[in-house]
Design a protein around this motif. Structure first.
Motif, PDB file in Angstrom:
ATOM      1  N   GLU A   1       0.506  -1.148  -0.490  1.00 46.82           N
ATOM      2  CA  GLU A   1       0.030  -0.317   0.139  1.00 46.82           C
ATOM      3  C   GLU A   1       0.928   1.207  -0.267  1.00 46.82           C
ATOM      4  O   GLU A   1       1.574   1.060   0.886  1.00 46.82           O
ATOM      5  CB  GLU A   1      -0.795  -0.155   1.135  1.00 46.82           C
ATOM      6  CG  GLU A   1      -2.009  -1.268   0.896  1.00 46.82           C
ATOM      7  CD  GLU A   1      -3.125  -0.838   2.503  1.00 46.82           C
ATOM      8  OE1 GLU A   1      -3.038   0.185   2.920  1.00 46.82           O
ATOM      9  OE2 GLU A   1      -3.849  -1.350   2.697  1.00 46.82           O
TER      10      GLU A   1
ATOM     11  N   ARG B   1      -8.883   8.000  -1.402  1.00 44.51           N
ATOM     12  CA  ARG B   1      -8.297   7.122  -1.217  1.00 44.51           C
ATOM     13  C   ARG B   1      -9.195   6.464   0.073  1.00 44.51           C
ATOM     14  O   ARG B   1      -9.744   4.849  -1.087  1.00 44.51           O
ATOM     15  CB  ARG B   1      -6.914   6.495  -1.056  1.00 44.51           C
ATOM     16  CG  ARG B   1      -5.786   7.033  -1.766  1.00 44.51           C
ATOM     17  CD  ARG B   1      -4.158   7.016  -1.478  1.00 44.51           C
ATOM     18  NE  ARG B   1      -3.683   6.459  -2.265  1.00 44.51           N
ATOM     19  CZ  ARG B   1      -2.597   6.581  -2.565  1.00 44.51           C
ATOM     20  NH1 ARG B   1      -1.122   6.300  -1.972  1.00 44.51           N
ATOM     21  NH2 ARG B   1      -1.892   6.989  -4.161  1.00 44.51           N
ATOM     22  N   VAL B   2      -9.227   6.498   1.293  1.00 46.19           N
ATOM     23  CA  VAL B   2     -10.179   6.407   2.175  1.00 46.19           C
ATOM     24  C   VAL B   2     -11.556   6.330   0.994  1.00 46.19           C
ATOM     25  O   VAL B   2     -12.790   5.522   1.062  1.00 46.19           O
ATOM     26  CB  VAL B   2     -10.773   7.327   2.901  1.00 46.19           C
ATOM     27  CG1 VAL B   2     -11.425   6.925   3.715  1.00 46.19           C
ATOM     28  CG2 VAL B   2      -8.637   7.171   3.995  1.00 46.19           C
TER      29      VAL B   2
ATOM     30  N   GLU C   1     -12.595   6.350  -2.248  1.00 44.84           N
ATOM     31  CA  GLU C   1     -12.683   4.654  -2.762  1.00 44.84           C
ATOM     32  C   GLU C   1     -13.364   3.394  -2.433  1.00 44.84           C
ATOM     33  O   GLU C   1     -13.921   3.339  -2.639  1.00 44.84           O
ATOM     34  CB  GLU C   1     -11.213   5.507  -3.814  1.00 44.84           C
ATOM     35  CG  GLU C   1     -11.437   6.515  -4.572  1.00 44.84           C
ATOM     36  CD  GLU C   1      -9.785   6.116  -5.375  1.00 44.84           C
ATOM     37  OE1 GLU C   1      -8.932   5.561  -4.612  1.00 44.84           O
ATOM     38  OE2 GLU C   1      -9.454   7.228  -5.570  1.00 44.84           O
ATOM     39  N   THR C   2     -12.513   3.056  -0.647  1.00 44.62           N
ATOM     40  CA  THR C   2     -12.901   1.922  -0.498  1.00 44.62           C
ATOM     41  C   THR C   2     -13.542   1.978  -0.251  1.00 44.62           C
ATOM     42  O   THR C   2     -14.620   1.374   0.124  1.00 44.62           O
ATOM     43  CB  THR C   2     -11.526   1.836   0.708  1.00 44.62           C
ATOM     44  OG1 THR C   2      -9.738   2.102   0.428  1.00 44.62           O
ATOM     45  CG2 THR C   2     -11.539   1.036   1.122  1.00 44.62           C
TER      46      THR C   2
ATOM     47  N   ILE D   1     -16.564   1.780  -2.872  1.00 41.78           N
ATOM     48  CA  ILE D   1     -16.260  -0.159  -2.805  1.00 41.78           C
ATOM     49  C   ILE D   1     -16.950  -0.982  -1.700  1.00 41.78           C
ATOM     50  O   ILE D   1     -17.866  -1.954  -2.441  1.00 41.78           O
ATOM     51  CB  ILE D   1     -15.104  -0.551  -2.885  1.00 41.78           C
ATOM     52  CG1 ILE D   1     -14.106  -0.064  -4.141  1.00 41.78           C
ATOM     53  CG2 ILE D   1     -14.859  -2.291  -2.877  1.00 41.78           C
ATOM     54  CD1 ILE D   1     -12.464   0.230  -4.035  1.00 41.78           C
TER      55      ILE D   1
ATOM     56  N   LEU E   1     -12.299  -4.882   4.191  1.00 39.80           N
ATOM     57  CA  LEU E   1     -11.814  -3.399   3.282  1.00 39.80           C
ATOM     58  C   LEU E   1     -11.757  -2.278   4.883  1.00 39.80           C
ATOM     59  O   LEU E   1     -11.230  -1.480   4.914  1.00 39.80           O
ATOM     60  CB  LEU E   1     -12.324  -2.710   2.353  1.00 39.80           C
ATOM     61  CG  LEU E   1     -12.091  -3.696   1.528  1.00 39.80           C
ATOM     62  CD1 LEU E   1     -13.314  -3.593   0.274  1.00 39.80           C
ATOM     63  CD2 LEU E   1     -10.971  -3.285   0.588  1.00 39.80           C
ATOM     64  N   ASP E   2     -12.909  -2.697   5.565  1.00 38.96           N
ATOM     65  CA  ASP E   2     -13.670  -1.861   7.186  1.00 38.96           C
ATOM     66  C   ASP E   2     -11.771  -1.805   7.361  1.00 38.96           C
ATOM     67  O   ASP E   2     -11.850  -0.031   8.214  1.00 38.96           O
ATOM     68  CB  ASP E   2     -14.439  -2.076   7.330  1.00 38.96           C
ATOM     69  CG  ASP E   2     -14.376  -1.301   9.119  1.00 38.96           C
ATOM     70  OD1 ASP E   2     -14.904  -0.209   8.145  1.00 38.96           O
ATOM     71  OD2 ASP E   2     -14.321  -1.337   9.940  1.00 38.96           O
TER      72      ASP E   2
ATOM     73  N   LYS F   1      -9.032  -1.089   6.322  1.00 36.26           N
ATOM     74  CA  LYS F   1      -7.922  -0.586   5.182  1.00 36.26           C
ATOM     75  C   LYS F   1      -8.546   0.693   5.862  1.00 36.26           C
ATOM     76  O   LYS F   1      -7.177   1.490   5.769  1.00 36.26           O
ATOM     77  CB  LYS F   1      -8.124  -1.085   4.522  1.00 36.26           C
ATOM     78  CG  LYS F   1      -7.016   0.324   3.850  1.00 36.26           C
ATOM     79  CD  LYS F   1      -7.326  -0.837   2.317  1.00 36.26           C
ATOM     80  CE  LYS F   1      -6.701   0.278   1.132  1.00 36.26           C
ATOM     81  NZ  LYS F   1      -6.632  -0.253  -0.648  1.00 36.26           N
ATOM     82  N   VAL F   2     -10.506   0.610   5.962  1.00 32.77           N
ATOM     83  CA  VAL F   2     -10.049   2.133   6.208  1.00 32.77           C
ATOM     84  C   VAL F   2      -9.815   2.862   7.781  1.00 32.77           C
ATOM     85  O   VAL F   2      -9.761   3.598   7.818  1.00 32.77           O
ATOM     86  CB  VAL F   2     -12.019   2.433   6.104  1.00 32.77           C
ATOM     87  CG1 VAL F   2     -12.740   3.543   7.178  1.00 32.77           C
ATOM     88  CG2 VAL F   2     -11.765   2.112   4.880  1.00 32.77           C
TER      89      VAL F   2
ATOM     90  N   LYS G   1      -6.077   3.734   7.594  1.00 30.14           N
ATOM     91  CA  LYS G   1      -5.516   4.537   6.519  1.00 30.14           C
ATOM     92  C   LYS G   1      -6.200   6.395   7.541  1.00 30.14           C
ATOM     93  O   LYS G   1      -5.873   6.944   7.920  1.00 30.14           O
ATOM     94  CB  LYS G   1      -6.165   4.975   5.171  1.00 30.14           C
ATOM     95  CG  LYS G   1      -5.614   3.813   3.815  1.00 30.14           C
ATOM     96  CD  LYS G   1      -5.956   4.080   3.285  1.00 30.14           C
ATOM     97  CE  LYS G   1      -5.180   3.601   2.143  1.00 30.14           C
ATOM     98  NZ  LYS G   1      -3.660   4.351   1.844  1.00 30.14           N
TER      99      LYS G   1
END
Length: 556
Positions: A324, A349-350, A352-353, A356, A379-380, A382-383, A386
């Motif tokens: 990443e 980018r957040v 975009e996630t 999705i 994905l959560d 990842k959010v 970030k």
């Protein structure tokens, strides 16, 4: 007039035709786009209604490609079946051909009427929908004007010494004429523009109707390549409809060309004039493909899925997938403008996630898959990572000497990240829990209930994209519209709840079984929409457009 001047005038007329077509399409999309999407989702479950609605939508948008992309996205998200999507595009192709027929009539009087009315409407109001109606009227006026310009530009070609030589060669080599028309259509990205140009040539006696029919087949081949090329990077499911249309329409154009060259039928039955023969030939071709598509749609769908599966790119090495990149470069913290730009990039980018996650969760309600549920949960995470990194980066930035605007922008980005993290939590902790509940109990929504949920979700998704755009552009009109949409969605929630309770009173068994899931999902989506809409508040407050209790009117 010399040859270069003729080509310049013709190029200008074609350019105006393409621009006017796009102007009408964008006006319709902005004024009625969401309403059309919701209506289209409602009818795509019925192949017959899908054909009719695809036809009407293509006439409104003046683009079968736009309908193909829209329906393809519905199939990709699992909202409708592939067969219904293919049939909708078949109707759209017939609708696109009918647009050419409509434009072939004498519409000269429409030019001043549409230009005057459209300009007055556009300049006399700030209401978005009315301004788009003005845009549509101006676009129609320019479209008809471009057809007149095309006719005037091609008139001198009657006396050209070179044109008869070119046309004579194309008459003896129909394959070259076919491919030339296909390339021309692909370059135009509009079958309507290409057919209208051929109709103008035929009406001026520059090409024979038989050659025009051959080139019409080429137009349909070229047009069928546009949507697949535009979606070549999309998800495999979203490419099924464009690729299926390419197989049906593209292969159909080649097959019918071979039959036409073999049997050389008379084209006199298509109309009394060369222009009518070309237009009616175009309509007949698409009607034939529509009728052939009814029994063959299942076979085409299976072949398309196989072709799309073959074209799925192989995954990259795990080390590249798992890595990443971060835009949060601490070496520029002493330059606040660069640091804020980095923080904005990372926040996007957040966004975009989160998009999705929001786009993917609705499909799990109908087709729950444990692997996809786990992917959304990851994905959560990842959010969350970030968000923590952006928060720390902005905290370090605020220790520097900042202007008032830079301080406000840092707070705005931090607030946006907090809201995005909350949206992710709602999707994972609330909505995925409802998905799991529905899956464990093997429940199923009623058709009406599922349509309401998918429509409500689609509206929230549109607003989410609007919120993400506001975060970057800080455009006041978009921010204003986003807050207005929040009020509209609140009314939509009330209507949905009333319809749901009405079904409960009627004693619908499936409504009783899925009642809590339905209402909780609507509530979660409304909460997500409210969080995203609040991202517009800093922009409106900065420009004095937001009171403590109500939204002020937007003035230019």
């Amino acid at each position: 007039m010399n040859g270069s001047a003729i080509l310049l005038h013709l190029a200008g007329a074609v350019a105006l035709l393409l621009w006017a077509t796009r102007m009408v399409r964008t006006g319709v999309e902005r004024a009625y786009g969401e309403r059309m999407r919701q209506s289209l989702r409602g009818v795509l479950h019925n192949p017959v209604l899908a054909v009719l609605w695809g036809l009407m939508l293509s006439i409104a948008l003046q683009s079968s490609t736009a309908v193909s992309l829209l329906v393809g996205s519905f199939v990709g998200s699992g909202i409708v079946s592939g067969i219904a999507g293919l049939m909708a595009v078949r109707g759209a192709e017939v609708g696109s051909a009918l647009v050419v027929k409509i434009l072939s009539f004498d519409l000269t009087l429409l030019v001043p009427l549409c230009l005057v009315a459209g300009t007055v409407i556009f300049m006399s109001t700030e209401r978005s929908n009315w301004r788009q109606i003005g845009r549509i009227l101006v676009g129609i006026g320019l479209l008809v004007l471009s057809l007149e310009m095309t006719g005037q530009a091609t008139e001198p070609l009657r006396n050209s010494d070179l044109l008869p030589v070119i046309v004579g060669y194309l008459n003896t080599d129909p394959v070259t004429a076919f491919l030339l028309a296909a390339i021309m259509t692909w370059l135009f990205h509009s079958s309507i523009a290409a057919v209208l140009l051929l109709v103008t040539f035929a009406s001026r006696g520059l090409i024979q109707p038989e050659l025009g029919i051959v080139m019409i087949f080429g137009v349909n081949l070229g047009s069928s390549f546009i949507a697949p090329l535009l979606t070549r990077s999309a998800a495999p499911q979203a490419r099924i409809v464009p690729m299926g249309n390419l197989l049906m329409r593209g292969a159909g154009s080649i097959l019918i060309l071979i039959l036409f060259m073999t049997f050389k039928p008379s084209v006199a039955f298509l109309g009394s004039s060369p222009a009518d023969q070309v237009i009616n030939g175009h309509i007949l071709f698409n009607v034939i493909i529509l009728l052939a598509g009814v029994p063959l749609s299942g076979l085409v769908l299976r072949i398309t899925k196989a072709v799309v599966a073959l074209n799925v790119p192989t995954e990259k090495a795990p080390s590249l997938v798992q890595s990443e990149l971060s835009a949060l470069d601490e070496s520029v913290l002493d330059t606040p403008s660069l640091a804020l730009a980095n923080a904005t990039r990372e926040t996007v980018r957040v966004c975009e996630t989160v998009e999705i996650m929001l786009r993917g969760v609705i499909g799990l309600y109908e087709n729950p898959e444990q692997d996809r549920i786990n992917e959304l949960s990851m994905l959560d995470d990842k959010v969350d990572r970030k968000h923590a990194a952006i928060k720390l980066y902005l905290a370090k930035l605020t220790t520097k000497k900042l202007t008032d605007f830079e301080v406000a922008r840092a707070q705005e980005l931090l607030g946006a990240c907090v809201k995005l993290e909350q949206v992710g939590d709602i999707i994972v902790r609330n909505m995925l829990a409802l998905v799991q509940k529905k899956m464990d109990r093997k429940l199923k929504f009623t058709d009406e209930g599922w349509l309401e949920l998918s429509n409500f979700h689609a509206k929230v998704l549109v607003n989410a994209r609007m919120a993400f755009n506001v975060l970057v552009s800080r455009d006041r009109e978009t921010a204003h519209q986003l807050v207005l949409e929040k009020d509209y969605l609140r009314d939509l929630e009330k209507q949905s709840s009333q319809r749901h309770f009405s079904r409960l009173r009627e004693g619908t068994v499936r409504s009783l079984e899925t009642s809590s899931i339905h209402l909780d999902t609507i509530r979660d989506l409304k909460q997500i929409n409210s969080l995203l809409a609040s991202m517009a508040y800093p922009v409106l407050e900065e420009q004095g457009l937001l009171n403590t209790t109500r939204l002020r009117a937007l003035h230019s």
